[in-house]
Design a protein around this motif. Structure first.
Motif, PDB file in Angstrom:
ATOM      1  N   ALA A  40      14.083   3.699   6.670  1.00 54.08           N
ATOM      2  CA  ALA A  40      12.864   2.969   6.992  1.00 54.08           C
ATOM      3  C   ALA A  40      11.777   3.349   6.002  1.00 54.08           C
ATOM      4  CB  ALA A  40      12.407   3.288   8.413  1.00 54.08           C
ATOM      5  N   ALA A  41      11.021   2.359   5.558  1.00 53.20           N
ATOM      6  CA  ALA A  41       9.824   2.596   4.748  1.00 53.20           C
ATOM      7  C   ALA A  41       8.631   2.349   5.653  1.00 53.20           C
ATOM      8  CB  ALA A  41       9.789   1.664   3.549  1.00 53.20           C
ATOM      9  N   THR A  42       7.697   3.277   5.697  1.00 52.78           N
ATOM     10  CA  THR A  42       6.587   3.184   6.634  1.00 52.78           C
ATOM     11  C   THR A  42       5.251   3.256   5.915  1.00 52.78           C
ATOM     12  OG1 THR A  42       6.495   5.577   6.992  1.00 52.78           O
ATOM     13  CG2 THR A  42       8.001   4.309   8.383  1.00 52.78           C
ATOM     14  N   GLY A  43       4.258   2.581   6.460  1.00 51.55           N
ATOM     15  CA  GLY A  43       2.929   2.587   5.863  1.00 51.55           C
ATOM     16  C   GLY A  43       1.904   2.061   6.831  1.00 51.55           C
ATOM     17  N   SER A  91       0.854  -1.178   0.000  1.00 51.99           N
ATOM     18  CA  SER A  91       0.000   0.000   0.000  1.00 51.99           C
ATOM     19  C   SER A  91       0.893   1.232   0.000  1.00 51.99           C
ATOM     20  CB  SER A  91      -0.910   0.005   1.240  1.00 51.99           C
ATOM     21  OG  SER A  91      -0.134   0.086   2.411  1.00 51.99           O
ATOM     22  N   SER A  92       0.300   2.412  -0.162  1.00 51.14           N
ATOM     23  CA  SER A  92       1.109   3.623  -0.198  1.00 51.14           C
ATOM     24  C   SER A  92       1.856   3.807   1.107  1.00 51.14           C
ATOM     25  CB  SER A  92       0.214   4.838  -0.461  1.00 51.14           C
ATOM     26  OG  SER A  92      -0.748   4.965   0.570  1.00 51.14           O
ATOM     27  N   ALA A  93       3.076   4.305   1.006  1.00 47.88           N
ATOM     28  CA  ALA A  93       3.908   4.435   2.191  1.00 47.88           C
ATOM     29  C   ALA A  93       4.902   5.556   1.966  1.00 47.88           C
ATOM     30  CB  ALA A  93       4.637   3.117   2.477  1.00 47.88           C
ATOM     31  N   GLY A  94       5.633   5.910   3.017  1.00 45.07           N
ATOM     32  CA  GLY A  94       6.642   6.949   2.920  1.00 45.07           C
ATOM     33  C   GLY A  94       7.980   6.426   3.376  1.00 45.07           C
ATOM     34  N   PHE A  95       9.049   7.085   2.933  1.00 42.99           N
ATOM     35  CA  PHE A  95      10.398   6.722   3.333  1.00 42.99           C
ATOM     36  C   PHE A  95      10.934   7.774   4.283  1.00 42.99           C
ATOM     37  CE2 PHE A  95       9.782   4.446  -0.560  1.00 42.99           C
ATOM     38  CZ  PHE A  95      10.460   3.255  -0.378  1.00 42.99           C
TER      39      PHE A  95
END
Length: 217
Positions: A73-76, A5-9
């Motif tokens: 880190a990639a977060t979602g 799903s969409s996530a941010g770095f």
């Protein structure tokens, strides 16, 4: 990192990490001469890799500060990540008399919750002696050392953590020494797969804390 799903770095920077790793002078170069000391389970059982002292800016695609993690880190949302992989060259260490620890790993979870499934390597200075090793960890347990392997400065590693829908598989490959270790685990209680990380860390050590309560994390 495999997003669902969409996530941010985010870039995780650790000002304290530089100081914590200053005693073991790190360099991505082979160790010379003899085989260095290897990580034992007695040492590994004292170490833990949870995130500490995170200052979040309230947005993704940003830089945050930690006292012990440095990397990406990639977060979602829950279920956003099912796999993470990275490759690196194992740093060598040049030791003084101090006891210090450094680790390099990939993992799922851990950025925004207390779960974490991870595998990686370390380069420590224990009693003035360079000590290398490979390990896996599922919080809240301490790390577990991979037995029967040799790790040296300059070795080429690839680490992967994958969630299959029921279990986590943690795989670490040393292409220089020619070995592969794989561990399958149900994962941390309450895991969410909401983040994936590639991290260099100054891990917490209960053994070090008992010996020197004022030492850096």
């Amino acid at each position: 990192m495999s997003p669902r799903s969409s996530a941010g770095f985010v870039l995780v920077s650790a000002a304290a990490l530089t100081a914590a790793l200053a005693t073991p002078a790190l360099a991505a170069a082979p160790s010379a001469g003899h085989t260095p000391a290897q990580l034992t389970q007695a040492i590994a059982s004292h170490e833990s890799h949870a995130l500490h002292g995170l200052a979040r800016p309230g947005k993704v695609n940003a830089t945050v500060s930690s006292t012990n993690w440095s990397g990406y880190a990639a977060t979602g949302s829950t279920g956003a990540y099912t796999s993470v992989t990275s490759s690196w060259t194992q740093p060598s260490v040049s030791c003084s008399s101090a006891t210090t620890y450094s680790s390099f790993w990939v993992g799922l979870d851990g950025y925004s919750n207390s779960a974490l499934e991870q595998t990686g390597t370390e380069a420590d200075c224990i009693g003035g002696r360079a000590t290398y090793g490979a390990w896996w960890e599922v919080l809240p347990a301490s790390e577990s050392a991979y037995s029967g392997v040799t790790v040296k400065g300059g070795d080429k590693f690839t680490a992967t953590v994958t969630y299959s829908g029921s279990t986590f598989t943690m795989t670490l490959v040393d292409s220089t020494e020619g070995w592969t270790k794989t561990t399958t685990h149900a994962g941390s209680s309450g895991f969410k797969n909401a983040s994936a990380e590639v991290i260099a860390e100054a891990p917490r050590s209960a053994a070090r804390s008992r010996a020197s309560p004022t030492s850096a994390p």
